[in-house]
Design an enzyme around this catalytic site. Structure first.
Site, mmCIF file in Angstrom:
data_model
loop_
_atom_site.group_PDB
_atom_site.id
_atom_site.type_symbol
_atom_site.label_atom_id
_atom_site.label_comp_id
_atom_site.label_asym_id
_atom_site.label_seq_id
_atom_site.Cartn_x
_atom_site.Cartn_y
_atom_site.Cartn_z
ATOM 1 C CG ASP A 1 5.407 8.431 7.588
ATOM 2 O OD1 ASP A 1 4.563 8.156 8.457
ATOM 3 O OD2 ASP A 1 5.184 8.325 6.372
ATOM 4 C CD GLU B 1 -5.904 6.265 3.000
ATOM 5 O OE1 GLU B 1 -6.202 5.124 2.626
ATOM 6 O OE2 GLU B 1 -4.742 6.628 3.195
ATOM 7 C CD GLU B 2 -9.573 3.166 7.809
ATOM 8 O OE1 GLU B 2 -9.455 3.062 9.039
ATOM 9 O OE2 GLU B 2 -8.736 2.731 6.989
ATOM 10 C CB SER B 3 -5.848 4.423 8.147
ATOM 11 O OG SER B 3 -5.621 5.064 6.901
ATOM 12 N NE ARG C 1 -5.570 -2.170 7.714
ATOM 13 C CZ ARG C 1 -4.626 -2.248 8.649
ATOM 14 N NH1 ARG C 1 -4.939 -2.533 9.893
ATOM 15 N NH2 ARG C 1 -3.356 -2.036 8.324
ATOM 16 C CB THR D 1 -0.908 0.012 1.260
ATOM 17 O OG1 THR D 1 -1.536 -1.258 1.398
ATOM 18 C CG2 THR D 1 -1.964 1.079 1.172
ATOM 19 C CE LYS E 1 -1.371 8.226 5.562
ATOM 20 N NZ LYS E 1 -1.430 7.229 4.496
ATOM 21 C CG ASP F 1 2.351 8.395 10.912
ATOM 22 O OD1 ASP F 1 2.624 9.587 10.691
ATOM 23 O OD2 ASP F 1 2.322 7.531 10.012
ATOM 24 C CB THR G 1 -7.098 1.173 1.155
ATOM 25 O OG1 THR G 1 -8.383 1.005 1.744
ATOM 26 C CG2 THR G 1 -6.071 1.373 2.251
ATOM 27 C CG ASP H 1 1.921 9.590 6.492
ATOM 28 O OD1 ASP H 1 1.941 9.139 7.652
ATOM 29 O OD2 ASP H 1 2.074 8.870 5.480
ATOM 30 N NE ARG H 2 -1.321 5.770 9.117
ATOM 31 C CZ ARG H 2 -1.759 4.531 9.284
ATOM 32 N NH1 ARG H 2 -2.208 4.160 10.461
ATOM 33 N NH2 ARG H 2 -1.744 3.687 8.295
ATOM 34 C CE LYS I 1 6.392 7.032 2.605
ATOM 35 N NZ LYS I 1 5.110 7.451 3.145
ATOM 36 C CB SER J 1 3.944 4.479 7.966
ATOM 37 O OG SER J 1 2.879 5.298 8.331
ATOM 38 C CG HIS J 2 1.290 2.895 11.089
ATOM 39 N ND1 HIS J 2 1.260 3.183 9.737
ATOM 40 C CD2 HIS J 2 0.755 1.681 11.235
ATOM 41 C CE1 HIS J 2 0.705 2.174 9.102
ATOM 42 N NE2 HIS J 2 0.382 1.244 9.973
#
Ligand code: G1P
Ligand code: ZN
Length: 543
Positions: free
Chosen positions: A279, A363-365, A496, A18, A376, A277, A344, A281-282, A126, A113-114
């Site tokens: 990195d 996103e919901e995440s 999920r 992803t 994001k 998070d 997603t 982005d969240r 990435k 990420s997280h």
């Protein structure tokens, strides 16, 4: 300095998920693993010759080594320039911004990420393209193909370059610019938000807590919130990026940012809490005694963005990932805005943003962002919330209550079943796939199935089709559940289960979320039997 051509052979499992390639750190540390993947990226994107790249990451364990390898490979292959964040740090949104600001050809972001960091945890890499966004599937597929046929990589034999000092240097013929990771990003934020109004908010005693979770947003939040906006020192917690995030799981949700939640629900809670998070982005936002689900956050930001200077002209449209609740759609419909439902992963928003069809995505995440970058952006969402709070002079709880009164409430939760054996996950998903066609019209736990399908997305901009993006079961009245397998996990399979129920109001807007979703949870178990087939008593993580 000599350019070495090193013979290698394909290493299995280098398929980007992803969000790039994520593996256990020790997997990344295997001989040739990083080199093969970087060479595949360069080969799949037309080579490095004459190109400019951005390089940085969330500071997790192994980042400094990987940064040097990427620099040496870019130098060996004729890149003109690499712009690196000091100490190889860059948040994902800041990297996206630097790519765009400098007209770079792409960027390497070292992050999982997280996911936790450390020798026994996760690493990730990435690649973002020239628009600043994550490489689209066509590119990641080409990268994967290149990893399967690779026979050699080229790397410069040279000393490490000092990334702790801001300034210009050279590696072979390539220019290396070590830049302040925060400055350009902070300047961008000043163009979007009303900094004088925010300074006045803090000067008036507004109290905030920002938990950077020992990850990359610490320096960004310190500079913007404490230095530029005058929030008291100590507003930003866990502000120094650590290679293992201090043992924290840098995922900003009520489970992993529990300390922040406890403070926000405790006596003498601050007015506003937020976390980011690994990195950056969240984001998670919390009011005093009030949790804001990411789906609701997207809806509230869509409804109120025009209060911030950067969005005063209104929004072109809004996009959400398919499993995200439809709360933002309701706002879009009420405001006459275009709205889109994508698979997603942030990469699916890029075309819509580039084409000017949407301004805000989410996103919901715990991911929200806008057309200011192509990722994001956690701090951006926090600053937009702050600007809305300042403009409206209301609390988070008041704004949410008002929102639900106007648009109704989409109760929402995600249940994660982590590290399932792959064959069990396949059995659950396969069983659901077999049942889908026959579900419509049947009743489960009192809910009537209206439609059921496997989500397939046709990009409205380039017509590309992304199939197999998760199973949806929709019930009459706006309830639904979605099941999909995670594309970012590194151990077994993570399943999920996304649950949603719409209540139009005015009654029933204040129920406890899991209780409100109980019928949908029961219907999902009757249909997909996740608990029965996995033998688990319940989900590992509920957000
Ligand atoms: C998860 C989230 C997804 C997000 C991605 C990268 O992916 O669900 O929304 O874009 O992380 O941050 P998943 O593990 O579900 O494939
Ligand atoms: Zn992230």
């Amino acid at each position: 300095m000599q350019i070495l051509t090193v013979a290698t052979s394909p290493i299995a499992g280098q398929k980007p998920g992803t969000s790039g390639l994520r593996k256990k750190t020790r997997v990344f540390m295997q001989p040739h693993f990083v080199e093969n993947f970087v060479q595949a990226i360069l080969d799949a994107t037309g080579g490095a010759k004459g190109k400019t790249y951005v390089l940085g990451g969330d500071g997790r364990y192994f980042t400094p080594r990987v940064a040097q390898v990427i620099l040496r490979m870019c130098a060996a292959q004729g890149a003109q320039r690499v712009i690196v964040g000091q100490d190889a740090l860059l948040s994902t949104p800041a990297a996206s911004h630097l790519i765009r600001l400098n007209g770079a050809d792409g960027g390497f972001i070292m992050s999982a990420s997280h996911n936790p960091g450390g020798l026994d945890e996760d690493f990730g890499l990435k690649f973002n393209t020239a628009n600043g966004g994550p490489a689209p599937e066509s590119v990641t597929d080409a990268i994967f193909e290149a990893t399967r046929t690779i026979s050699a990589y080229r790397i410069l034999e040279t000393q490490d370059i000092d990334l702790s000092q801001i300034g210009e240097s050279r590696m072979g013929d390539m220019r290396v610019s070590v830049v302040d990771p925060v400055a350009d990003y902070a300047a961008l934020m000043e163009t979007l938000f009303d900094f004088p109004r925010l300074r006045a908010l803090f000067a008036g005693g507004f109290r905030m807590r920002f938990d950077a979770m020992n990850a990359v947003t610490g320096p960004y939040a310190k500079e913007i919130l404490e230095r530029r906006l005058g929030a008291p020192e100590g507003t930003v917690l866990n502000a120094t990026p650590l290679p293992d995030f201090g043992g924290l799981h840098p995922d900003p949700n009520p489970v992993w940012a529990k300390a922040l939640i406890d403070e926000m629900f405790g006596p003498d809670a601050p007015d506003f809490g937020a976390a980011s998070d690994g990195d950056g982005d969240r984001n998670m936002v919390v009011g005093r005694g009030t949790y804001v689900s990411p789906s609701d956050s997207l809806a509230v930001l869509t409804a109120n963005a025009h209060l911030a200077p950067g969005y005063r002209g209104g929004l072109a449209g809004v996009a959400r990932s398919m499993p995200t609740s439809a709360a933002a759609d309701r706002v879009a419909e009420a405001m006459g805005l275009a709205h889109y439902e994508t698979p997603t992963g942030w990469k699916f928003f890029s075309n819509l943003l580039d084409a000017g069809r949407v301004t805000i995505c989410g996103e919901e995440s715990f991911g929200t962002g806008s057309n200011h970058v192509r990722e994001k952006d956690g701090l951006w969402a926090v600053l937009l919330w702050l600007d809305i709070l300042a403009a409206r002079g209301q609390s988070v709880a008041e704004i949410l209550a008002d929102h639900w009164k106007t648009h109704g409430r989409n109760y929402y939760s995600r249940h994660d079943y982590e590290a399932l054996p792959n064959e069990i996950a396949e059995r659950i998903v396969g069983g659901l796939r077999d049942k889908l066609a026959g579900l419509a019209g049947q009743t489960f736990a009192g809910l009537v199935v209206e439609a059921a399908d496997e989500f397939s997305y046709t990009d409205p901009v380039d017509g590309s089709i992304s199939a197999h993006q998760g199973f949806r079961v929709m019930f009459e009245g706006g309830a639904r559940f979605v099941i999909r397998l995670s594309g970012t996990g590194t151990e077994g399979a993570t399943l999920r289960l996304y649950l949603e129920r719409y209540v139009p109001g005015p009654d029933g807007l204040d129920e406890e979320v899991q209780a409100a979703l109980a019928p949908v949870i029961a219907a999902a178990e009757e249909i997909a039997a996740v608990r029965r087939l996995s033998g688990r008593a319940g989900p590992d993580v509920i957000t």
